[in-house]
Write a protein that holds these residues in place. Structure first.
Motif, PDB file in Angstrom:
ATOM      1  N   GLU A  70       0.714  -0.483  -6.680  1.00  0.00           N
ATOM      2  CA  GLU A  70       1.215  -1.749  -7.218  1.00  0.00           C
ATOM      3  C   GLU A  70       0.084  -2.765  -7.346  1.00  0.00           C
ATOM      4  O   GLU A  70      -0.040  -3.457  -8.369  1.00  0.00           O
ATOM      5  CB  GLU A  70       2.300  -2.320  -6.309  1.00  0.00           C
ATOM      6  CG  GLU A  70       3.616  -1.573  -6.342  1.00  0.00           C
ATOM      7  CD  GLU A  70       4.614  -2.151  -5.373  1.00  0.00           C
ATOM      8  OE1 GLU A  70       5.820  -1.939  -5.580  1.00  0.00           O
ATOM      9  OE2 GLU A  70       4.197  -2.814  -4.394  1.00  0.00           O
ATOM     10  N   LYS A 129      -2.255  -1.895 -10.131  1.00  0.00           N
ATOM     11  CA  LYS A 129      -1.689  -2.204 -11.450  1.00  0.00           C
ATOM     12  C   LYS A 129      -1.926  -3.658 -11.813  1.00  0.00           C
ATOM     13  O   LYS A 129      -2.180  -3.994 -12.980  1.00  0.00           O
ATOM     14  CB  LYS A 129      -0.200  -1.882 -11.477  1.00  0.00           C
ATOM     15  CG  LYS A 129       0.415  -2.077 -12.858  1.00  0.00           C
ATOM     16  CD  LYS A 129       1.796  -1.462 -12.980  1.00  0.00           C
ATOM     17  CE  LYS A 129       2.287  -1.528 -14.424  1.00  0.00           C
ATOM     18  NZ  LYS A 129       3.575  -0.822 -14.606  1.00  0.00           N
ATOM     19  N   THR A 189      11.993  -1.499 -17.126  1.00  0.00           N
ATOM     20  CA  THR A 189      10.823  -2.075 -16.464  1.00  0.00           C
ATOM     21  C   THR A 189      11.215  -2.592 -15.085  1.00  0.00           C
ATOM     22  O   THR A 189      12.391  -2.849 -14.809  1.00  0.00           O
ATOM     23  CB  THR A 189      10.213  -3.218 -17.285  1.00  0.00           C
ATOM     24  OG1 THR A 189      11.190  -4.270 -17.411  1.00  0.00           O
ATOM     25  CG2 THR A 189       9.783  -2.752 -18.655  1.00  0.00           C
ATOM     26  N   SER A 190      10.221  -2.785 -14.248  1.00  0.00           N
ATOM     27  CA  SER A 190      10.434  -3.330 -12.915  1.00  0.00           C
ATOM     28  C   SER A 190      10.073  -4.807 -12.909  1.00  0.00           C
ATOM     29  O   SER A 190       9.116  -5.233 -13.558  1.00  0.00           O
ATOM     30  CB  SER A 190       9.574  -2.588 -11.896  1.00  0.00           C
ATOM     31  OG  SER A 190       9.549  -3.282 -10.659  1.00  0.00           O
ATOM     32  N   ASP A 218       6.486  -5.666 -12.212  1.00  0.00           N
ATOM     33  CA  ASP A 218       5.480  -5.662 -13.279  1.00  0.00           C
ATOM     34  C   ASP A 218       5.184  -7.069 -13.783  1.00  0.00           C
ATOM     35  O   ASP A 218       4.174  -7.285 -14.464  1.00  0.00           O
ATOM     36  CB  ASP A 218       5.949  -4.793 -14.446  1.00  0.00           C
ATOM     37  CG  ASP A 218       6.040  -3.318 -14.079  1.00  0.00           C
ATOM     38  OD1 ASP A 218       5.410  -2.930 -13.069  1.00  0.00           O
ATOM     39  OD2 ASP A 218       6.737  -2.573 -14.786  1.00  0.00           O
ATOM     40  N   ARG A 219       6.049  -8.036 -13.494  1.00  0.00           N
ATOM     41  CA  ARG A 219       5.851  -9.411 -13.937  1.00  0.00           C
ATOM     42  C   ARG A 219       5.135 -10.259 -12.890  1.00  0.00           C
ATOM     43  O   ARG A 219       4.903 -11.447 -13.112  1.00  0.00           O
ATOM     44  CB  ARG A 219       7.210 -10.054 -14.250  1.00  0.00           C
ATOM     45  CG  ARG A 219       8.029  -9.357 -15.332  1.00  0.00           C
ATOM     46  CD  ARG A 219       7.438  -9.580 -16.700  1.00  0.00           C
ATOM     47  NE  ARG A 219       7.389 -11.006 -17.043  1.00  0.00           N
ATOM     48  CZ  ARG A 219       8.378 -11.688 -17.613  1.00  0.00           C
ATOM     49  NH1 ARG A 219       9.528 -11.075 -17.877  1.00  0.00           N
ATOM     50  NH2 ARG A 219       8.236 -12.962 -17.908  1.00  0.00           N
TER      51      ARG A 219
END
Length: 577
Positions: free
Chosen positions: A75, A78, A480-481, A484-485
């Motif tokens: 995570e 990313k 999406t998760s 991711d934001r």
């Protein structure tokens, strides 16, 4: 570099520039370009604060070291836009693999710890495992840190430091030319490993079990044929025929290249007692292949130890990685914890040097990371007793934090640093890692908070100090998760568009960018309608997520002038403004 000496204090910047030794100023000097130092540099860069990194070796690691990245690390990677690169550099999780305890590699296992990394954690994260080795991961981190503005100077060592109230004056030396340079840094990050000298200079003591055992680490090449044909594998050996009665075998990123370790008694023996033929014979015994043709590439001595810094910061010096927590390798989290140290420290240090936060924010580095580092180190120490002590599989059961509780759900990485071999924890351990809370640092805890440092990671509460709960959304047919934001700034998550105006007021007041993510019911995946209850904010409230994915503050109140002031107050508290 085993120890540092202080130099004479320098009165002012003008004097610092005097003399024959060049002088320069940097906001952050990072000593050591391993996983923790390069991660710190990378996440400083993500948040707009480039650093100077020095490393006494000529490059990043070229030896077999830590292999594997937990989902929490993926995570973070990313957020730095390098998760794909790390994933592609590693072992294919769909391929056969194993982590076992056995007498020999060729023989039947005494206990199987793991047979697959391919498991479903979608309830708590969108990230999977990564299985790149430290050699490749360090190179990827170094490239990314440089792209984000860091300068990395290899063949450069720290000679001495002068600790001052307003910063640290360091003398650096080029190990090739011998030339010296002075650097004045606002802050110094000690990522100089288990032999750290900066920790001593900062006056930080250590505690723990100390030196646990001594090992010879051998890197060798051989054709194992059908005996071991897997790309990834780790075998903890408990065999009375081995010198010391125990050993470990592991694969590396290179096919046909392996690492093997055996123990010895440092009170009566030393590395010189083990010649080439003896080391080859130990490999053959451990493999259970007496006629194996072995090419020995490298031999080194290593120590397994359990040493924990009494604190992670002192003045302008902050500790990460092995400088903060030296742990036995059995558990897979040494390298992972090092990366997460940098992930946690990076946004905080950037906020301070960029003037967005007060220096008090850095006090939270010790308060938040030390309990986690100690927990991981204690767990890996218990695993060492089980996996790498002669007869340990029979003598030692579950240890603190559930060491090796279940034989069929073990996850983690392989840490070959100084010959280290890492396995890792089970689903309970993964839940524990996702369930760790930061209860004494840069958060606004609620009045009824129980101050517990762990909650069930698979049943997150969304309360301040805890990790943000996973939330799956669908946008234009793409799943999406919510995670991711997150990660590049403070983020408000809410179901109410009214919080956009509140965030704008807070940004204007504090000069701090705040993103607002409004979750529309039409975005909800799998018809999930209870997400605001899981987040504890109701239909009109909001939660404030820090750049490291922890909840800093939340409210169930709707956006209003009063709640806007509460948001500003919360951010000021978190940032030590």
């Amino acid at each position: 570099m085993n120890q540092l000496s202080t130099i004479e204090p320098v009165a002012d910047p003008a004097e610092r520039a005097a003399g024959d030794v060049p002088f320069e100023h940097v906001p952050v000097l990072i000593v050591g370009a391993g996983l923790s130092g390069l991660s710190t540099a990378t996440f400083l860069g993500v948040h707009g604060a480039p650093a100077l990194v020095i490393e006494r070796h000529p490059s990043t690691s070229t030896a077999p070291k830590a292999r594997g990245q937990m989902p929490t690390v993926m995570e973070a990677l990313k957020i730095a836009d390098i998760d794909d690169a790390v994933r592609e550099a590693g072992f294919d999780l769909h391929e056969p693999m194993e982590i076992v305890i056995g007498r020999t590699v060729a023989g039947e296992p005494l206990q199987t710890l793991l047979q697959s990394f391919d498991f479903d954690l979608s309830a708590i994260t969108a990230a999977g495992m990564g299985m790149a080795g430290q050699e490749r991961t360090e190179a990827i981190l170094a490239r990314r840190a440089t792209e984000l503005g860091a300068e990395i100077r290899f063949n450069t060592e720290l000679v001495s430091v002068d600790l001052r109230d307003d910063g640290v004056l360091a003398v650096l030396r080029d190990v090739v030319t011998g030339s010296q340079r002075r650097v004045f840094a606002d802050y110094v990050v000690a990522s100089d490993g288990w032999r750290t000298g900066l920790r001593d200079v900062a006056g930080i003591g250590v505690h723990g079990h100390g030196s646990v055992s001594q090992w010879m680490s051998l890197v060798f090449r051989a054709d194992l044929g059908d005996v071991f044909d897997r790309e990834f594998g780790l075998v903890y050996l408990q065999n009375p025929e081995l010198h010391g009665g125990a050993g470990v075998f592991g694969t590396t990123d290179d096919a046909g290249r392996y690492i093997f370790s055996f123990g010895f008694d440092a009170a009566t023996e030393g590395p010189d007692d083990f010649d080439h033929d003896f080391c080859v014979e130990q490999i053959r015994i451990g493999m259970g292949m007496p006629e194996l043709d072995v090419r020995l590439d490298d031999v080194a001595e290593t120590e397994f130890a359990h040493r924990l810094a009494d604190r992670y910061s002192a003045g302008r010096i902050l500790l990460v990685g092995d400088a903060a927590h030296v742990m036995p390798p059995t558990g897979g989290q040494g390298g992972n914890t090092a990366v997460l140290d940098g992930f946690s420290l990076g946004w905080k240090l950037a906020a301070v040097v960029n003037g967005q936060a007060g220096p008090g924010l850095l006090d939270s580095h010790d308060l938040e990371r030390r309990p986690y580092g100690e927990m991981i180190a204690d767990w890996q120490y218990q695993n060492l007793l089980h996996r790498m002590t002669p007869g340990g599989a029979e003598k030692h059961g579950a240890g603190e934090h559930g060491a090796d509780r279940r034989s069929d759900d073990d996850h983690g990485d392989v840490d070959h640093d100084r010959g280290e071999q890492d396995g890792a924890g089970d689903n309970n351990e993964i839940g524990m890692m996702f369930g760790y809370r930061v209860v004494g640092g840069a958060v606004c805890l609620e009045p009824d908070d129980d101050h517990q440092q762990f909650e069930n990671g698979f049943l997150p509460t969304g309360r301040p100090g805890s990790r943000v709960p996973q939330l799956w959304l669908t946008n234009d047919g793409v799943r999406t998760s919510i995670i991711d934001r997150l990660g590049r700034s403070f983020v408000i998550i809410t179901a109410s568009v009214d919080w956009r105006e509140a965030a704008a007021h807070a940004t204007a007041e504090l000069g701090l960018p705040i993103e607002v993510v409004v979750v529309d019911d039409r975005q909800l995946d799998d018809h999930e309608t209870s997400w605001t209850d899981r987040y504890g904010i109701g239909e009109n409230g909001a939660t404030l997520i820090r750049p490291d994915l922890f909840v800093g503050w939340r409210t169930a109140a709707p956006a209003s002038p009063a709640s806007t002031e509460e948001l500003i107050k919360a951010l000021s508290t978190v940032l030590s403004r």
